[in-house]
Scaffold this active site. Structure first.
Site, short mmCIF file in Angstrom:
data_model
loop_
_atom_site.label_atom_id
_atom_site.label_comp_id
_atom_site.label_asym_id
_atom_site.label_seq_id
_atom_site.Cartn_x
_atom_site.Cartn_y
_atom_site.Cartn_z
N SER A 15 0.25 44.67 -13.55
CA SER A 15 -0.19 44.35 -14.89
C SER A 15 -1.74 44.24 -15.01
CB SER A 15 0.39 43.18 -15.43
OG SER A 15 -0.32 42.78 -16.79
N TYR B 182 2.04 34.57 -15.96
CA TYR B 182 2.81 35.86 -15.65
C TYR B 182 1.73 36.75 -14.94
CZ TYR B 182 3.40 40.70 -17.08
OH TYR B 182 3.48 41.88 -16.90
N LYS C 231 2.45 38.43 -11.10
CA LYS C 231 2.28 39.91 -10.57
C LYS C 231 1.28 40.07 -9.34
CE LYS C 231 4.91 42.02 -13.59
NZ LYS C 231 5.88 43.05 -13.33
N ARG D 109 -5.42 33.90 -31.59
CA ARG D 109 -4.39 33.68 -30.66
C ARG D 109 -4.91 32.90 -29.45
NH1 ARG D 109 0.07 38.09 -29.11
NH2 ARG D 109 -1.76 38.81 -28.05
C1 WQD Z 1 -2.68 43.39 -28.57
C2 WQD Z 1 -3.79 43.12 -29.69
C3 WQD Z 1 -3.86 40.76 -30.44
C4 WQD Z 1 0.18 40.72 -32.06
C5 WQD Z 1 0.18 41.49 -23.60
C6 WQD Z 1 0.53 40.69 -22.39
C7 WQD Z 1 -0.20 41.64 -21.32
C8 WQD Z 1 0.57 42.69 -21.02
C9 WQD Z 1 0.49 43.74 -22.39
C10 WQD Z 1 2.56 43.30 -19.71
C11 WQD Z 1 -4.58 41.64 -29.30
C12 WQD Z 1 -3.42 41.40 -31.48
C13 WQD Z 1 -0.88 41.30 -31.74
C14 WQD Z 1 0.05 40.26 -33.66
C15 WQD Z 1 -2.19 40.77 -33.64
N1 WQD Z 1 1.92 42.64 -20.77
N2 WQD Z 1 -2.31 41.19 -32.27
N3 WQD Z 1 -1.11 40.43 -34.14
O1 WQD Z 1 -1.98 40.24 -25.61
O2 WQD Z 1 -3.37 42.51 -25.22
O3 WQD Z 1 -1.27 42.12 -23.59
O4 WQD Z 1 0.91 42.60 -23.68
O5 WQD Z 1 2.01 43.45 -18.59
O6 WQD Z 1 0.00 40.83 -20.05
O7 WQD Z 1 -0.42 39.43 -22.66
O8 WQD Z 1 -0.92 42.48 -26.29
O9 WQD Z 1 0.26 43.52 -28.24
O10 WQD Z 1 0.31 40.80 -28.04
O11 WQD Z 1 -1.97 42.29 -28.53
O12 WQD Z 1 -3.45 40.80 -34.04
O13 WQD Z 1 1.16 40.11 -34.31
O14 WQD Z 1 -3.09 42.86 -31.01
O15 WQD Z 1 -4.74 39.59 -30.51
O16 WQD Z 1 -5.69 41.75 -29.79
P1 WQD Z 1 -1.99 41.88 -25.24
P2 WQD Z 1 -0.44 42.44 -27.73
#
Ligand code: WQD
Length: 321
Positions: free
Chosen positions: A116, A140, A144, A281
């Site tokens: 990841s 997490y 990895k 967040r």
């Molecule tokens: C994407 C963007 C949020 C939800 C996560 C894991 C990472 C990897 C991929 C596995 C960000 C914004 C999100 C919402 C929002 N996993 N958002 N409202 O955090 O980049 O990565 O998934 O390997 O380890 O941490 O992905 O889809 O949660 O967020 O505004 O309800 O969307 O702030 O900018 P993230 P995400």
């Protein structure tokens, strides 16, 4: 060629399974169905219900003889990993040690691993290449990275050849609509937007619009799952042909903001998709974008389905069903 796909009933695993079947491989999925689902299994492949914590059963399964294995079985909620690290230690690290030991004891020496972008942590520079320092900011990501270190030792000591694939933000669904299993209680952006569009959720919370990005919302590198799947195949072929292990980023190299995805989703679905700007967040970096140059050069791989329209429309095909 016989391939064992551990975690093959999950979101990414089912797309990997589909592609290996499409290319004529003989596949067996090993999955405990804790987050994967039966709906994601294909009749052309074999299925074994099993847990990666069950070492004797893993050994028995691998004894059937495989040319390679793909390991995608893991817990993956970064937030939860900070409050319940024990689960992540056991499932991700102990589970992978079982798989590694069963593999080398069964003479399987080809290993494709789902790593990841979470191994990098807050970026020092963009785009993030594979030489970027690894300082995971959640447990997490730490699991990895530890597994990558184990892989490297098993390569040195046991001749295990591996591809460690550092996924950025996996998104989208099979464009032909052949994979229908939806994640339960998703927290990732695109499935949340899809649930709002489908009327399963009231609104999207946009986590901050004051980041130093193009429109103030978070920017990520979204990579279509079918592109991820094709990278697994190319990584397997690379290991077969060169006998070398590799660690590569899998991203499109393009950053998309939350607002860009939201606006595209409104236009493709024709739904209003209510959204509210809330606070940031915790732990969210402003921008994460991959350099995909190494995968391009070594694997001749490029993202084909990772444009925003395909990401959204392939997801909507499933969520609007
Ligand atoms: C994407 C963007 C949020 C939800 C996560 C894991 C990472 C990897 C991929 C596995 C960000 C914004 C999100 C919402 C929002 N996993 N958002 N409202 O955090 O980049 O990565 O998934 O390997 O380890 O941490 O992905 O889809 O949660 O967020 O505004 O309800 O969307 O702030 O900018 P993230 P995400």
């Amino acid at each position: 060629m016989k391939i064992l796909i551990i975690g093959g009933a999950g979101y990414i695993g089912s797309h990997v399974s589909r592609l290996f079947l499409d290319q004529g491989y003989d596949i067996t999925v090993y999955d405990n169905l804790s987050s994967g689902c039966r709906e994601n299994l294909f009749k052309e492949g074999e299925f074994i219900e099993g847990d990666i914590l069950d070492y004797p059963f893993l050994l028995e399964t691998m004894g059937k003889g495989f040319d390679a294995l793909v390991h995608l079985a893991a817990l993956k909620a970064a937030g939860e990993s900070m409050t319940a690290p024990e689960k992540y230690s056991v499932n991700n690290i102990c589970g992978t040690i079982n798989i590694l030991n069963a593999a080398v004891n069964s003479d399987i020496r080809r290993f494709i691993f789902s790593s990841s972008a979470a191994v990098y942590g807050e970026p020092d520079y963009l785009p993030i290449d594979e030489n970027h320092p690894t300082r995971p900011e959640n447990y997490y990501g730490f699991t990895k990275l530890e597994i990558e270190r184990l892989l490297s030792w098993y390569d040195t000591l046991k001749g295990l050849k591996y591809a460690s694939l550092r996924y950025f933000n996996a998104a989208g669904y099979d464009v032909d609509g052949r994979i229908r299993g939806m994640e339960r209680n998703p927290a990732n952006l695109l499935p949340v937007i899809m649930e709002v569009a489908a009327g399963k959720r009231e609104k999207l919370k946009v986590f901050g619009n004051d980041f130093p990005t193009k429109d103030g919302t978070g920017v990520r590198d979204y990579i279509h799952v079918t592109d991820l799947a094709s990278a697994h195949m190319k990584a397997f072929e690379y290991i077969q042909n060169t006998g070398e292990s590799i660690t590569v980023n899998l991203g499109s190299g393009e950053g998309l903001s939350v607002m860009e995805i939201l606006e595209t989703a409104r236009s493709i679905t024709g739904k209003p998709i209510p959204a509210e700007i809330t606070g940031r967040r915790s732990g969210d970096p402003a921008e994460l974008v991959a350099s995909a140059q190494k995968a391009r050069e070594l694997l001749s791989w490029t993202a084909e389905f990772s444009d925003v329209e395909t990401l959204v429309s392939s997801s909507w095909k499933i969520y609007s069903y």
